[in-house]
Design an enzyme around this catalytic site. Structure first.
Site, short mmCIF file in Angstrom:
data_model
loop_
_atom_site.label_atom_id
_atom_site.label_comp_id
_atom_site.label_asym_id
_atom_site.label_seq_id
_atom_site.Cartn_x
_atom_site.Cartn_y
_atom_site.Cartn_z
CE LYS A 16 -6.09 21.47 22.89
NZ LYS A 16 -5.35 22.48 22.69
CG ASP A 142 -11.40 23.99 21.36
OD1 ASP A 142 -12.25 24.39 21.70
OD2 ASP A 142 -10.52 24.13 21.89
#
Length: 311
Positions: A16, A142
Protein backbone atom coordinates in the site's frame (compact mmCIF):
# COMPACT_ATOMS: atom_id res chain seq x y z
CA UNK A 1 -14.14 -37.23 2.05
CA UNK A 2 -11.89 -34.41 0.81
CA UNK A 3 -8.17 -35.10 1.06
CA UNK A 4 -7.25 -32.00 3.01
CA UNK A 5 -3.54 -32.75 2.89
CA UNK A 6 -3.55 -31.99 -0.85
CA UNK A 7 -5.49 -28.77 -0.59
CA UNK A 8 -3.51 -25.70 -1.61
CA UNK A 9 -4.35 -22.02 -1.90
CA UNK A 10 -2.33 -19.25 -3.53
CA UNK A 11 -2.76 -15.58 -2.68
CA UNK A 12 -1.49 -12.27 -4.02
CA UNK A 13 -0.60 -9.94 -1.14
CA UNK A 14 -0.14 -6.32 -2.35
CA UNK A 15 1.61 -3.35 -0.78
CA UNK A 16 0.00 0.00 0.00
CA UNK A 17 0.89 3.65 -0.20
CA UNK A 18 -0.54 6.49 1.85
CA UNK A 19 -2.31 9.15 -0.19
CA UNK A 20 -3.03 11.06 3.03
CA UNK A 21 -1.59 10.64 6.52
CA UNK A 22 -2.61 13.11 9.19
CA UNK A 23 -1.65 12.72 12.85
CA UNK A 24 -4.51 14.27 14.85
CA UNK A 25 -3.73 13.40 18.45
CA UNK A 26 -2.85 10.75 21.02
CA UNK A 27 -5.41 8.20 22.19
CA UNK A 28 -5.93 6.88 25.70
CA UNK A 29 -4.66 3.47 24.57
CA UNK A 30 -1.30 5.01 23.62
CA UNK A 31 -1.84 4.90 19.87
CA UNK A 32 -2.13 7.99 17.71
CA UNK A 33 -5.43 9.25 16.33
CA UNK A 34 -5.04 9.24 12.55
CA UNK A 35 -6.87 10.29 9.42
CA UNK A 36 -5.57 8.50 6.32
CA UNK A 37 -6.27 7.44 2.79
CA UNK A 38 -4.58 4.15 1.94
CA UNK A 39 -4.36 2.64 -1.52
CA UNK A 40 -3.25 -0.81 -2.64
CA UNK A 41 -0.64 -0.97 -5.40
CA UNK A 42 0.40 -3.90 -7.55
CA UNK A 43 3.80 -4.47 -5.98
CA UNK A 44 2.96 -7.78 -4.33
CA UNK A 45 4.19 -10.72 -2.31
CA UNK A 46 2.79 -14.18 -2.99
CA UNK A 47 1.81 -16.79 -0.42
CA UNK A 48 1.05 -20.47 -0.81
CA UNK A 49 -0.92 -22.29 1.88
CA UNK A 50 -1.17 -26.06 2.28
CA UNK A 51 -2.90 -27.94 5.07
CA UNK A 52 -0.87 -30.22 7.28
CA UNK A 53 -2.34 -32.65 9.78
CA UNK A 54 0.36 -32.09 12.39
CA UNK A 55 -1.34 -29.08 13.93
CA UNK A 56 1.75 -26.94 13.28
CA UNK A 57 2.34 -23.68 11.44
CA UNK A 58 5.43 -24.03 9.25
CA UNK A 59 6.69 -20.98 7.37
CA UNK A 60 9.31 -20.92 4.63
CA UNK A 61 10.38 -18.05 2.38
CA UNK A 62 12.75 -17.08 -0.42
CA UNK A 63 13.77 -14.06 1.70
CA UNK A 64 16.76 -14.64 3.97
CA UNK A 65 16.21 -11.41 5.91
CA UNK A 66 12.98 -12.55 7.55
CA UNK A 67 12.50 -14.35 10.82
CA UNK A 68 10.40 -17.45 10.20
CA UNK A 69 9.68 -18.17 13.87
CA UNK A 70 6.75 -17.30 16.12
CA UNK A 71 7.49 -13.56 16.04
CA UNK A 72 6.72 -13.39 12.31
CA UNK A 73 3.33 -11.77 11.63
CA UNK A 74 2.35 -14.58 9.29
CA UNK A 75 2.94 -17.17 12.01
CA UNK A 76 1.24 -14.98 14.63
CA UNK A 77 -1.80 -14.56 12.38
CA UNK A 78 -2.05 -18.26 11.63
CA UNK A 79 -1.72 -19.24 15.29
CA UNK A 80 -4.31 -16.67 16.34
CA UNK A 81 -6.83 -17.89 13.77
CA UNK A 82 -6.15 -21.50 14.69
CA UNK A 83 -6.62 -20.78 18.39
CA UNK A 84 -9.81 -18.75 17.92
CA UNK A 85 -11.29 -21.40 15.63
CA UNK A 86 -10.29 -24.32 17.84
CA UNK A 87 -9.17 -26.53 14.96
CA UNK A 88 -6.65 -29.35 14.82
CA UNK A 89 -5.18 -28.63 11.38
CA UNK A 90 -1.93 -26.80 10.78
CA UNK A 91 -0.54 -25.22 7.64
CA UNK A 92 2.60 -25.15 5.55
CA UNK A 93 3.11 -21.61 4.26
CA UNK A 94 5.56 -20.38 1.64
CA UNK A 95 6.17 -16.66 1.17
CA UNK A 96 7.64 -15.29 -2.05
CA UNK A 97 8.84 -11.83 -1.04
CA UNK A 98 8.86 -8.85 -3.42
CA UNK A 99 7.78 -5.97 -1.16
CA UNK A 100 10.85 -4.49 0.56
CA UNK A 101 11.03 -4.88 4.34
CA UNK A 102 10.78 -1.88 6.65
CA UNK A 103 9.80 0.33 3.75
CA UNK A 104 6.55 2.04 4.77
CA UNK A 105 4.65 -0.15 2.31
CA UNK A 106 3.16 -2.46 4.98
CA UNK A 107 4.27 -5.72 3.42
CA UNK A 108 4.13 -7.49 6.78
CA UNK A 109 0.62 -6.25 7.46
CA UNK A 110 -0.48 -7.34 4.00
CA UNK A 111 0.99 -10.80 4.59
CA UNK A 112 -0.83 -11.00 7.93
CA UNK A 113 -4.17 -10.20 6.33
CA UNK A 114 -3.46 -12.60 3.47
CA UNK A 115 -2.82 -15.32 6.04
CA UNK A 116 -6.15 -14.71 7.79
CA UNK A 117 -8.00 -14.67 4.46
CA UNK A 118 -6.14 -17.66 3.04
CA UNK A 119 -6.43 -19.91 6.07
CA UNK A 120 -10.07 -18.95 6.56
CA UNK A 121 -10.68 -20.55 3.18
CA UNK A 122 -8.15 -23.37 3.47
CA UNK A 123 -9.53 -24.49 6.82
CA UNK A 124 -13.12 -23.91 5.67
CA UNK A 125 -13.88 -21.64 8.65
CA UNK A 126 -16.39 -19.41 6.83
CA UNK A 127 -15.60 -16.35 8.93
CA UNK A 128 -17.05 -13.12 7.55
CA UNK A 129 -15.14 -9.96 6.78
CA UNK A 130 -16.16 -8.33 10.05
CA UNK A 131 -14.82 -11.25 12.10
CA UNK A 132 -11.56 -11.25 10.15
CA UNK A 133 -11.19 -7.49 10.66
CA UNK A 134 -11.74 -7.93 14.39
CA UNK A 135 -8.91 -10.47 14.55
CA UNK A 136 -6.74 -8.32 12.29
CA UNK A 137 -7.07 -5.28 14.54
CA UNK A 138 -5.51 -7.22 17.43
CA UNK A 139 -2.45 -7.95 15.28
CA UNK A 140 -1.77 -4.48 13.87
CA UNK A 141 -3.40 -1.14 13.18
CA UNK A 142 -3.29 -1.26 9.38
CA UNK A 143 -4.03 -4.97 8.93
CA UNK A 144 -7.83 -4.41 8.76
CA UNK A 145 -7.21 -2.19 5.72
CA UNK A 146 -5.76 -5.18 3.89
CA UNK A 147 -8.74 -7.36 4.79
CA UNK A 148 -10.87 -4.84 2.86
CA UNK A 149 -8.36 -3.48 0.35
CA UNK A 150 -8.55 -1.14 -2.62
CA UNK A 151 -8.74 2.47 -1.48
CA UNK A 152 -10.06 3.27 2.00
CA UNK A 153 -10.43 6.07 4.48
CA UNK A 154 -8.73 4.91 7.67
CA UNK A 155 -9.51 6.55 11.01
CA UNK A 156 -8.86 5.80 14.69
CA UNK A 157 -5.46 4.14 14.89
CA UNK A 158 -6.07 2.95 11.32
CA UNK A 159 -8.62 0.22 11.98
CA UNK A 160 -11.81 2.26 11.40
CA UNK A 161 -12.45 1.95 7.67
CA UNK A 162 -14.71 3.63 5.15
CA UNK A 163 -14.67 2.48 1.53
CA UNK A 164 -13.97 5.07 -1.13
CA UNK A 165 -15.16 4.83 -4.72
CA UNK A 166 -12.54 5.91 -7.22
CA UNK A 167 -11.24 4.88 -10.60
CA UNK A 168 -7.82 6.47 -10.38
CA UNK A 169 -5.52 5.08 -13.06
CA UNK A 170 -2.31 6.72 -11.93
CA UNK A 171 1.06 5.20 -12.60
CA UNK A 172 3.42 5.09 -9.63
CA UNK A 173 7.20 5.15 -9.32
CA UNK A 174 8.64 3.98 -6.00
CA UNK A 175 12.14 4.69 -4.73
CA UNK A 176 13.84 3.07 -1.75
CA UNK A 177 17.44 2.79 -0.67
CA UNK A 178 17.83 -0.94 0.17
CA UNK A 179 20.26 -0.13 2.98
CA UNK A 180 17.89 2.22 4.79
CA UNK A 181 14.93 1.38 7.01
CA UNK A 182 12.86 3.47 9.40
CA UNK A 183 11.29 2.46 12.71
CA UNK A 184 7.59 3.32 12.67
CA UNK A 185 7.44 3.48 16.47
CA UNK A 186 10.45 5.79 16.66
CA UNK A 187 9.02 8.05 13.95
CA UNK A 188 5.74 8.49 15.81
CA UNK A 189 7.65 9.14 19.02
CA UNK A 190 9.75 11.85 17.37
CA UNK A 191 6.67 13.37 15.76
CA UNK A 192 4.93 13.46 19.13
CA UNK A 193 7.92 15.13 20.76
CA UNK A 194 7.86 17.91 18.18
CA UNK A 195 4.17 18.42 17.54
CA UNK A 196 2.23 17.18 20.58
CA UNK A 197 1.26 20.78 21.36
CA UNK A 198 -0.89 20.66 18.20
CA UNK A 199 -2.75 17.47 19.15
CA UNK A 200 -6.53 17.62 19.32
CA UNK A 201 -8.62 16.03 22.06
CA UNK A 202 -12.03 17.52 21.30
CA UNK A 203 -14.16 14.86 19.60
CA UNK A 204 -16.07 17.39 17.55
CA UNK A 205 -12.86 18.83 16.12
CA UNK A 206 -11.59 15.34 15.33
CA UNK A 207 -14.86 14.50 13.61
CA UNK A 208 -14.58 17.69 11.55
CA UNK A 209 -11.21 16.52 10.24
CA UNK A 210 -12.76 13.17 9.33
CA UNK A 211 -15.68 14.92 7.64
CA UNK A 212 -13.34 17.11 5.62
CA UNK A 213 -11.35 14.10 4.43
CA UNK A 214 -14.55 12.27 3.48
CA UNK A 215 -15.77 15.22 1.44
CA UNK A 216 -12.52 16.47 -0.06
CA UNK A 217 -9.98 13.66 0.12
CA UNK A 218 -10.62 12.30 -3.36
CA UNK A 219 -10.97 15.78 -4.87
CA UNK A 220 -7.49 16.61 -3.59
CA UNK A 221 -6.19 13.61 -5.52
CA UNK A 222 -8.17 14.18 -8.72
CA UNK A 223 -6.18 14.62 -11.91
CA UNK A 224 -8.28 17.68 -12.77
CA UNK A 225 -7.10 19.39 -9.59
CA UNK A 226 -4.34 21.81 -10.56
CA UNK A 227 -2.95 21.61 -7.04
CA UNK A 228 -2.81 17.82 -6.74
CA UNK A 229 -1.14 17.17 -3.41
CA UNK A 230 -0.49 14.51 -0.79
CA UNK A 231 -0.22 15.17 2.94
CA UNK A 232 2.01 13.03 5.14
CA UNK A 233 2.68 14.49 8.58
CA UNK A 234 5.39 11.93 9.34
CA UNK A 235 7.41 13.22 6.40
CA UNK A 236 8.06 16.37 8.45
CA UNK A 237 10.15 14.27 10.82
CA UNK A 238 11.74 11.68 8.55
CA UNK A 239 12.78 13.97 5.69
CA UNK A 240 14.75 16.23 8.03
CA UNK A 241 16.63 13.33 9.63
CA UNK A 242 17.11 10.97 6.70
CA UNK A 243 19.25 12.06 3.74
CA UNK A 244 18.04 9.09 1.69
CA UNK A 245 14.42 10.23 1.96
CA UNK A 246 15.33 13.85 1.29
CA UNK A 247 17.24 12.90 -1.86
CA UNK A 248 14.52 10.51 -3.08
CA UNK A 249 11.90 13.24 -2.80
CA UNK A 250 14.17 15.65 -4.66
CA UNK A 251 14.79 13.15 -7.49
CA UNK A 252 11.07 12.47 -7.85
CA UNK A 253 10.23 16.17 -7.84
CA UNK A 254 12.50 16.69 -10.87
CA UNK A 255 10.81 14.06 -13.05
CA UNK A 256 9.30 15.80 -16.05
CA UNK A 257 5.77 14.39 -15.87
CA UNK A 258 5.47 14.00 -12.09
CA UNK A 259 2.05 15.13 -10.82
CA UNK A 260 2.91 14.97 -7.13
CA UNK A 261 5.26 13.09 -4.81
CA UNK A 262 5.42 12.02 -1.18
CA UNK A 263 6.80 9.58 1.36
CA UNK A 264 4.70 6.50 2.11
CA UNK A 265 3.79 5.79 5.73
CA UNK A 266 6.75 6.27 8.04
CA UNK A 267 9.13 5.78 5.11
CA UNK A 268 11.69 5.47 3.81
CA UNK A 269 9.99 4.58 0.51
CA UNK A 270 8.99 7.61 -1.53
CA UNK A 271 6.73 7.70 -4.56
CA UNK A 272 5.57 9.90 -7.42
CA UNK A 273 2.27 9.80 -9.29
CA UNK A 274 1.87 10.05 -13.07
CA UNK A 275 -1.23 10.34 -15.21
CA UNK A 276 -1.01 6.68 -16.31
CA UNK A 277 1.20 3.61 -16.14
CA UNK A 278 2.69 4.23 -19.59
CA UNK A 279 4.00 7.64 -18.53
CA UNK A 280 5.43 6.17 -15.33
CA UNK A 281 7.20 3.39 -17.26
CA UNK A 282 8.78 5.88 -19.65
CA UNK A 283 10.01 8.02 -16.75
CA UNK A 284 11.50 5.01 -14.98
CA UNK A 285 13.20 3.80 -18.16
CA UNK A 286 14.73 7.25 -18.69
CA UNK A 287 15.90 7.58 -15.08
CA UNK A 288 16.62 4.01 -13.97
CA UNK A 289 20.41 4.35 -14.18
CA UNK A 290 20.32 7.65 -12.30
CA UNK A 291 18.25 6.10 -9.50
CA UNK A 292 20.57 3.08 -9.35
CA UNK A 293 23.69 5.27 -9.28
CA UNK A 294 22.18 7.26 -6.40
CA UNK A 295 21.65 4.02 -4.47
CA UNK A 296 17.92 3.41 -4.98
CA UNK A 297 15.88 0.41 -5.94
CA UNK A 298 12.95 1.47 -8.10
CA UNK A 299 9.61 0.03 -9.16
CA UNK A 300 6.76 1.09 -11.39
CA UNK A 301 3.22 0.02 -10.55
CA UNK A 302 -0.45 0.98 -10.64
CA UNK A 303 -3.33 1.37 -8.21
CA UNK A 304 -5.45 -1.71 -7.47
CA UNK A 305 -9.23 -1.66 -7.17
CA UNK A 306 -9.03 -4.72 -4.92
CA UNK A 307 -6.52 -5.79 -2.32
CA UNK A 308 -5.69 -9.38 -1.44
CA UNK A 309 -6.82 -11.83 -4.13
CA UNK A 310 -6.83 -15.57 -4.70
CA UNK A 311 -4.82 -16.69 -7.74
Amino acid sequence: MQDLAKTKINIKSPAKINLHLEVIGKREDGFHELAMIMQNIDLSDYLEFEINNEGLIKLESDCNDLSLSDDNLIVKSANLLRKKSNIDYGANIFLRKNIPIGAGLAGGSSNSAATLIGLNKLWDLNLGQEALCSLASTLGSDIPFFINGGIQLCFGRGEVLEKLDSNFEYGVILLKNPNVSVSTAETYKKYSNRFCHQYLTDREMIENIRKNLRENGLNNLNLDNQHLSIKNDLQLVVENENDSVKQALYLLSKLENCLTFSMSGSGPTCFALFKDIETAKKELTANYKLFRNKGYDSWVCTFLEKGITFI
